[in-house]
Design a protein around this motif. Structure first.
Motif, PDB file in Angstrom:
ATOM      1  N   CYS A  27     -11.102  46.112  22.821  1.00  0.00           N
ATOM      2  CA  CYS A  27     -10.173  44.988  22.844  1.00  0.00           C
ATOM      3  C   CYS A  27     -10.696  43.910  23.784  1.00  0.00           C
ATOM      4  O   CYS A  27     -10.545  44.008  24.996  1.00  0.00           O
ATOM      5  CB  CYS A  27      -8.798  45.431  23.325  1.00  0.00           C
ATOM      6  N   PRO A  28     -11.291  42.867  23.226  1.00  0.00           N
ATOM      7  CA  PRO A  28     -11.732  41.778  24.106  1.00  0.00           C
ATOM      8  C   PRO A  28     -10.531  41.018  24.657  1.00  0.00           C
ATOM      9  O   PRO A  28      -9.473  40.962  24.017  1.00  0.00           O
ATOM     10  CB  PRO A  28     -12.561  40.895  23.175  1.00  0.00           C
ATOM     11  N   ASP A  29     -10.667  40.450  25.853  1.00  0.00           N
ATOM     12  CA  ASP A  29      -9.618  39.595  26.393  1.00  0.00           C
ATOM     13  C   ASP A  29      -9.569  38.345  25.531  1.00  0.00           C
ATOM     14  O   ASP A  29     -10.591  37.685  25.322  1.00  0.00           O
ATOM     15  CB  ASP A  29      -9.917  39.204  27.845  1.00  0.00           C
ATOM     16  N   GLN A  30      -8.372  38.018  25.032  1.00  0.00           N
ATOM     17  CA  GLN A  30      -8.221  36.843  24.181  1.00  0.00           C
ATOM     18  C   GLN A  30      -6.938  36.101  24.521  1.00  0.00           C
ATOM     19  O   GLN A  30      -5.959  36.702  24.966  1.00  0.00           O
ATOM     20  CB  GLN A  30      -8.190  37.227  22.700  1.00  0.00           C
ATOM     21  N   TYR A  38      -9.329  32.141  21.564  1.00  0.00           N
ATOM     22  CA  TYR A  38     -10.432  32.052  22.524  1.00  0.00           C
ATOM     23  C   TYR A  38     -10.706  33.460  23.039  1.00  0.00           C
ATOM     24  O   TYR A  38      -9.784  34.197  23.365  1.00  0.00           O
ATOM     25  CB  TYR A  38     -10.044  31.178  23.716  1.00  0.00           C
ATOM     26  N   THR A  39     -11.984  33.811  23.137  1.00  0.00           N
ATOM     27  CA  THR A  39     -12.388  35.136  23.597  1.00  0.00           C
ATOM     28  C   THR A  39     -13.165  35.011  24.902  1.00  0.00           C
ATOM     29  O   THR A  39     -13.980  34.104  25.062  1.00  0.00           O
ATOM     30  CB  THR A  39     -13.250  35.836  22.525  1.00  0.00           C
ATOM     31  N   SER A  40     -12.922  35.953  25.811  1.00  0.00           N
ATOM     32  CA  SER A  40     -13.592  35.941  27.116  1.00  0.00           C
ATOM     33  C   SER A  40     -15.074  36.243  26.981  1.00  0.00           C
ATOM     34  O   SER A  40     -15.476  37.154  26.261  1.00  0.00           O
ATOM     35  CB  SER A  40     -12.956  36.985  28.035  1.00  0.00           C
ATOM     36  N   TRP A  41     -15.878  35.454  27.723  1.00  0.00           N
ATOM     37  CA  TRP A  41     -17.324  35.665  27.765  1.00  0.00           C
ATOM     38  C   TRP A  41     -17.788  36.102  29.143  1.00  0.00           C
ATOM     39  O   TRP A  41     -18.951  36.429  29.323  1.00  0.00           O
ATOM     40  CB  TRP A  41     -18.050  34.394  27.332  1.00  0.00           C
ATOM     41  N   SER A  69      -7.252  43.669  19.575  1.00  0.00           N
ATOM     42  CA  SER A  69      -6.477  42.598  20.209  1.00  0.00           C
ATOM     43  C   SER A  69      -5.488  42.021  19.199  1.00  0.00           C
ATOM     44  O   SER A  69      -5.863  41.666  18.086  1.00  0.00           O
ATOM     45  CB  SER A  69      -7.396  41.475  20.691  1.00  0.00           C
ATOM     46  N   PHE A 104     -13.215  31.453  28.571  1.00  0.00           N
ATOM     47  CA  PHE A 104     -12.737  31.791  27.236  1.00  0.00           C
ATOM     48  C   PHE A 104     -13.216  30.711  26.273  1.00  0.00           C
ATOM     49  O   PHE A 104     -12.852  29.540  26.420  1.00  0.00           O
ATOM     50  CB  PHE A 104     -11.217  31.882  27.212  1.00  0.00           C
ATOM     51  N   ASP A 107     -13.229  30.867  19.248  1.00  0.00           N
ATOM     52  CA  ASP A 107     -13.942  31.626  18.227  1.00  0.00           C
ATOM     53  C   ASP A 107     -14.501  30.713  17.145  1.00  0.00           C
ATOM     54  O   ASP A 107     -15.380  31.128  16.381  1.00  0.00           O
ATOM     55  CB  ASP A 107     -13.020  32.677  17.602  1.00  0.00           C
TER      56      ASP A 107
END
Length: 126
Positions: A27-30, A38-41, A69, A104, A107
């Motif tokens: 589960c990516p932080d989004q 937006y996804t955390s990098w 997520s 973030f 995508d």
């Protein structure tokens, strides 16, 4: 014996059980702002300006059919931040502590561009 040892090494190396269940790492932080996800990098300590609120995703990693997520009907709201030189439609920050912000990236931004943005904001060397 050799097959059993190979299977054990494979399971340990991948961190997966033989059942193949997902873990919270799946589960990516989004966050989501106006239907843009937006996804955390990673993190940065770059200065940022307060922006708007965003919906925070939850991690559904349990049960027979985990969804990863997901955005619930009534999501937690988090404050977002913007970075000079980057429009909020591309990248936002989320405060992790007094010094660090999560980076973030939308995508909708091409992967190569996401990598370049994160390298710039984090100070990472390619």
């Amino acid at each position: 014996m050799r097959t059993s040892l190979l299977l054990l090494v494979s399971v340990v190396a991948t961190g997966c059980s033989q059942a193949g269940t997902q873990s919270s790492a799946d589960c990516p932080d989004q966050v989501r702002v106006e239907d843009v996800v937006y996804t955390s990098w990673g993190q940065t300590e770059r200065p940022a300006n307060s922006h708007a609120k965003a919906d925070q995703a939850e991690c559904d990693d349990a049960g027979e059919s985990p969804n990863g997520s997901v955005f619930p009907d009534d999501p937690v709201q988090v404050r977002t931040w913007t970075f000079e030189g980057y429009p909020p439609e591309m990248v936002l920050g989320i405060r992790y502590d007094t010094n660090a912000l999560g980076v973030f990236i939308a995508d909708t931004v091409p992967v190569e561009e996401r990598e370049r943005i994160y390298e710039d904001l984090s100070g990472a060397q390619p």
